[in-house]
Scaffold this motif. Structure first.
Motif: not given
Length: 233
Positions: A6-17, A105-108, A120-133
């Motif tokens: 799972p994501y950690k706050p220390t990953d923020k700068s790498v995730i933004v990049s 309900a969400n994941g990162f 090194e953080v080399a990949r990221m995946l974020a997912a959110v709950k979606s209702d009635g798509w």
């Protein structure tokens, strides 16, 4: 060697990049697709010919103004993606912890690799709950892949598959009906990957005002289900 965690706050700068790279890398494909459209080809030729005639048969002026039109198209493509990037950085990505990690309900998730003795953080995946798509489907909660980004030098190593399977397992644990992803037709490699993993095209449409087609793919948690696309890819 790698771990999916799972994501950690220390990953923020790498995730933004990573996020910035993942969005802006589509500018060139969008530009080339736009310039290959018959309308843009016609405008480019018209501008070049008009300048050639008006400037006393100057090939330089013809090429210059044709190039100026191409630069304008590129600028517009860049602005579309850059505007989206700014919105995301000010919204969901601004507080990943609150928007994803603190929500059941969400994941990162990120892929952390050890390269030359350094993590090194080399990949990221974020997912959110979606209702009635989908209006044609039973309105059931789904898990929508918000973003899947891989660093340039770590592509084509197969870890995207494990990341997506992590999202599928999370979908099952949450009791959601399926995993969905909204994707651009420019992302041919991603479309191929999703299809190999059992995703099917469930909706396609023309995104007016943009030089690409958008569509949606889905994969249910237990069995595949799809619907005829409404537009062309």
């Amino acid at each position: 060697m790698f771990i999916i965690r799972p994501y950690k706050p220390t990953d923020k700068s790498v995730i933004v990049s990573l996020f910035r790279f993942g969005i802006l890398k589509h500018v060139y494909p969008a530009f080339f697709k736009a310039m290959s459209h018959p309308d843009h080809i016609g405008v480019t030729l018209s501008v070049s010919v008009a300048r050639y005639v008006l400037c006393g048969s100057s090939y330089f002026q013809a090429v210059l103004f044709g190039g100026a039109w191409a630069c304008l198209v590129y600028y517009c493509c860049h602005e579309i993606y850059d505007a989206y990037l700014r919105r995301m950085l000010e919204a969901e990505v601004a507080d990943i912890q609150a928007n994803f990690s603190d929500s059941q309900a969400n994941g990162f998730w990120v892929v952390e690799m050890v390269l030359n003795g350094k993590s090194e953080v080399a990949r990221m995946l974020a997912a959110v709950k979606s209702d009635g798509w989908d209006a044609d489907a039973v309105d059931a909660p789904s898990l929508e892949v918000f973003q899947l980004v891989v660093s340039f030098n770590q592509r084509r190593k197969g870890l995207e598959t494990q990341l997506l399977e992590t999202a599928v397992e999370f979908c099952k644990e949450q009791g959601l009906s399926r995993v969905i992803v909204e994707i651009s037709s420019l992302q041919t490699a991603a479309i191929s990957l999703f299809r190999k993993l059992g995703f099917t095209v469930t909706r396609g449409w023309r995104c007016l005002g943009a030089p690409w087609d958008d569509g949606m793919l889905s994969r249910s948690g237990t069995a595949l289900r799809g619907f005829p696309p409404r537009g062309s890819w």
